[in-house]
Design a protein around this motif. Structure first.
Motif, PDB file in Angstrom:
ATOM      1  N   PRO A 148       0.820  -1.225   0.000  1.00  0.00           N
ATOM      2  CA  PRO A 148       0.000   0.000   0.000  1.00  0.00           C
ATOM      3  C   PRO A 148       0.851   1.271   0.000  1.00  0.00           C
ATOM      4  O   PRO A 148       0.635   2.190   0.806  1.00  0.00           O
ATOM      5  CB  PRO A 148      -0.835  -0.146   1.277  1.00  0.00           C
ATOM      6  N   PRO A 244      -7.138  -3.093 -13.119  1.00  0.00           N
ATOM      7  CA  PRO A 244      -7.266  -3.141 -11.661  1.00  0.00           C
ATOM      8  C   PRO A 244      -6.233  -2.303 -10.910  1.00  0.00           C
ATOM      9  O   PRO A 244      -6.570  -1.675  -9.903  1.00  0.00           O
ATOM     10  CB  PRO A 244      -7.116  -4.638 -11.340  1.00  0.00           C
ATOM     11  N   LEU A 245      -4.965  -2.287 -11.375  1.00  0.00           N
ATOM     12  CA  LEU A 245      -3.957  -1.512 -10.653  1.00  0.00           C
ATOM     13  C   LEU A 245      -4.250  -0.022 -10.758  1.00  0.00           C
ATOM     14  O   LEU A 245      -4.205   0.696  -9.751  1.00  0.00           O
ATOM     15  CB  LEU A 245      -2.551  -1.816 -11.170  1.00  0.00           C
ATOM     16  N   ASP A 247      -7.124   1.351 -11.245  1.00  0.00           N
ATOM     17  CA  ASP A 247      -8.312   1.593 -10.418  1.00  0.00           C
ATOM     18  C   ASP A 247      -7.927   1.703  -8.943  1.00  0.00           C
ATOM     19  O   ASP A 247      -8.425   2.585  -8.225  1.00  0.00           O
ATOM     20  CB  ASP A 247      -9.328   0.474 -10.597  1.00  0.00           C
ATOM     21  N   ARG A 248      -7.055   0.814  -8.479  1.00  0.00           N
ATOM     22  CA  ARG A 248      -6.666   0.843  -7.062  1.00  0.00           C
ATOM     23  C   ARG A 248      -5.907   2.114  -6.715  1.00  0.00           C
ATOM     24  O   ARG A 248      -6.104   2.695  -5.647  1.00  0.00           O
ATOM     25  CB  ARG A 248      -5.826  -0.394  -6.721  1.00  0.00           C
ATOM     26  N   ARG A 251      -8.260   4.958  -6.626  1.00  0.00           N
ATOM     27  CA  ARG A 251      -9.140   4.843  -5.455  1.00  0.00           C
ATOM     28  C   ARG A 251      -8.569   5.578  -4.249  1.00  0.00           C
ATOM     29  O   ARG A 251      -9.306   6.073  -3.396  1.00  0.00           O
ATOM     30  CB  ARG A 251      -9.363   3.367  -5.138  1.00  0.00           C
ATOM     31  N   ARG A 252      -7.248   5.651  -4.179  1.00  0.00           N
ATOM     32  CA  ARG A 252      -6.624   6.349  -3.052  1.00  0.00           C
ATOM     33  C   ARG A 252      -7.082   7.815  -2.995  1.00  0.00           C
ATOM     34  O   ARG A 252      -7.393   8.357  -1.939  1.00  0.00           O
ATOM     35  CB  ARG A 252      -5.109   6.263  -3.176  1.00  0.00           C
ATOM     36  N   GLY A 297     -14.624  -0.749  -5.790  1.00  0.00           N
ATOM     37  CA  GLY A 297     -13.691  -1.385  -4.873  1.00  0.00           C
ATOM     38  C   GLY A 297     -13.695  -0.820  -3.478  1.00  0.00           C
ATOM     39  O   GLY A 297     -12.911  -1.259  -2.625  1.00  0.00           O
TER      40      GLY A 297
END
Length: 515
Positions: A148, A244-245, A247-248, A251-252, A297
């Protein structure tokens, strides 16, 4: 002249006595003074800071001072500091923060052992939020995909100076000054050949000044702020393919810079017209920049807030915020036992709002989070679609320094019928058994008083409750005295803080309540 191992670059502006802790911590470093330098860049101070820094530089050969005209933001002083730094590595510090005594030595050793371009040392917050999950363990080959890292976007890190120069990594000095560290740091992560996370020693103490005197504390302009946020997203998009990466990573910013401003007491305290501007900016970013997987997510509460913002439902956001402002954790110690040097503690904890459990409602084979807003798709409140498990952690926090240690736990949870609500509603009780080897706590650096806390993470909340139990060590390595704090005064303190807000508690009252 030999090359220093580390250059600590410090932008300074009218900091006065607030830099005392930083200066003292630099003088206490276990890394010999002839192996590091501190480069203070005085950004046109008008309160005598410049003269004070000159005096420090005269007294300490490894302190240097540069004076520049006032720029009004830390970016220019940091960039000037890098240009004049001589160290193999550079650490960016703020003038009102401070270091752990062994921080520079440990950070440099970690960098050399792992041939790292970037090293992130464990941080502790003093009135400021700092990453938590990132520092659960050492991570010597961390990437944005396997760790993270995206949770830590302030610049208070160790960077190889040649790496900064190779990629021309500098802080923005143009019209978009906000989030300048985000843009620089995320680009550094994406370009770094190796990034390491040092979690077994608290390297950096990050403080929020009580007088809000640092320049970055000024109120933000929503249009300017979210234009800067879009530039941070541009950095990600230039290096990471859709999927996905990406998006993650996106998302932060959705979670930390957008949704967090539209929740709980923070939203209720904001001027209504300003909050409306923020909602409009968030709505535009969600619609223009984020793929569906970004909000999908999130945990249920945050999905709902994002949905309300995307549809401009300001009144419902405030209604939800009023309810959420009462959220806290109730936690009990069900058993404690000391055997030899090992303390075992069983706890039970659950979320509640205004004394009532946060309820879940059955819906076929799903469980839905019960929230005080209508017209929300049940899929947004569905806990079965929540990424990552709900959990409770047991955390030891040293009163004298605010350092936190995650304790080893075994976990379980159970659904309990909610007696305050009909219709089969339930709430989740989280249970944990924490095992504390008191000799090994914090690698034996134990002197002081350690409080235990239960930290519940569930449905979009992370909230703490102090347990009525603490350990006092008279010295490092000494056997602890284990005491149970009066639960009545713990409840009184919690009620006061919830009623007036943590920062609204007068200092004398806070001390009397064991703050």
């Amino acid at each position: 002249m030999s090359v220093p191992k580390v250059s600590v670059v410090v932008p300074a502006y009218n900091c006065g006595r607030h830099m005392d802790k930083l200066v003292s911590s630099l003088r206490r470093q276990s890394l010999p003074a002839d192996e590091f330098e501190a480069v203070f860049v005085d950004d046109g101070s008008t309160d005598g800071t410049g003269a004070r820094l000159d005096a420090l530089a005269t007294a300490h050969p490894n302190f240097r001072v540069l004076h520049i005209p006032n720029s009004g933001w830390p970016s220019r002083p940091r960039n000037v500091g890098v240009e004049h730094a001589r160290g193999e590595y550079v650490f960016f510090a703020d003038d009102d923060d401070w270091f752990g005594d062994e921080a520079l030595e440990r950070l440099y050793a970690c960098a050399k052992a792992n041939d790292a371009d970037v090293v992130i040392g464990k941080m502790t917050g003093h009135g400021r939020a700092v990453p938590r999950e990132l520092f659960r363990k050492n991570r010597f080959q961390a990437t944005l995909a396997n760790a993270p890292l995206i949770d830590s976007l302030t610049c208070h890190k160790l960077f190889r100076r040649s790496f900064l120069n190779e990629h021309e990594l500098r802080f923005s000095e143009g019209p978009l000054l906000r989030l300048e560290d985000h843009r620089m740091v995320v680009r550094a992560y994406l370009l770094s050949r190796r990034t390491s996370v040092l979690s077994d020693y608290t390297c950096y103490h990050h403080r929020k000044r009580a007088d809000a005197g640092n320049v970055t504390a000024r109120p933000l302009d929503p249009a300017e702020y979210f234009a800067a946020l879009r530039e941070a997203l541009d950095v990600v998009d230039a290096h990471v393919e859709p999927g996905p990466l990406r998006d993650r990573l996106h998302r932060r910013w959705l979670r930390n810079e957008m949704i967090s401003r539209l929740r709980g007491q923070r939203l209720l305290d904001a001027p209504q017209d300003w909050a409306g501007q923020v909602v409009e900016e968030v709505r535009q970013v969600i619609r223009d920049r984020f793929a569906p997987g970004v909000a999908a997510g999130l945990p249920p509460l945050q999905r709902v807030v994002a949905h309300l913002a995307e549809h401009g439902r300001v009144a419902d956001l405030r209604r939800l915020a009023r309810w959420e402002s009462g959220i806290d954790v109730t936690a009990t110690v069900e058993r404690q036992e000391m055997t030899g040097g090992t303390l075992t503690v069983d706890i039970a904890a659950h979320l509640q709002s205004e004394g009532r459990p946060v309820a879940l409602s059955p819906d076929g084979d799903r469980e839905l989070l019960v929230l005080p807003v209508d017209g929300v798709d049940p899929a947004l409140r569905d806990l079965t679609a929540t990424p990552g498990p709900s959990r409770v952690d047991v955390v030891a926090r040293r009163r004298q320094t605010n350092e936190e240690i995650f304790l080893p736990v075994t976990l379980s949870s159970e659904r309990v019928p909610d007696p305050t609500e009909p219709g089969g509603r339930v709430y989740v009780v989280h249970r944990a058994t924490a095992t504390i080897d008191t000799a090994a706590l914090n690698s034996g650096r134990t002197q002081g008083t350690w409080f235990l806390k239960a930290r519940v993470t569930s449905s979009g909340w992370t909230a703490d409750a102090r347990l009525p139990l603490f350990l006092h060590f008279s010295a490092d390595g000494a056997d602890p005295v284990v005491r149970a704090k009066d639960a009545f005064w713990s409840r009184v303190r919690g009620a006061v803080v919830r009623r007036v807000g943590r920062d609204g508690v007068p200092a004398r009252l806070a001390r009397s309540l064991g703050r």
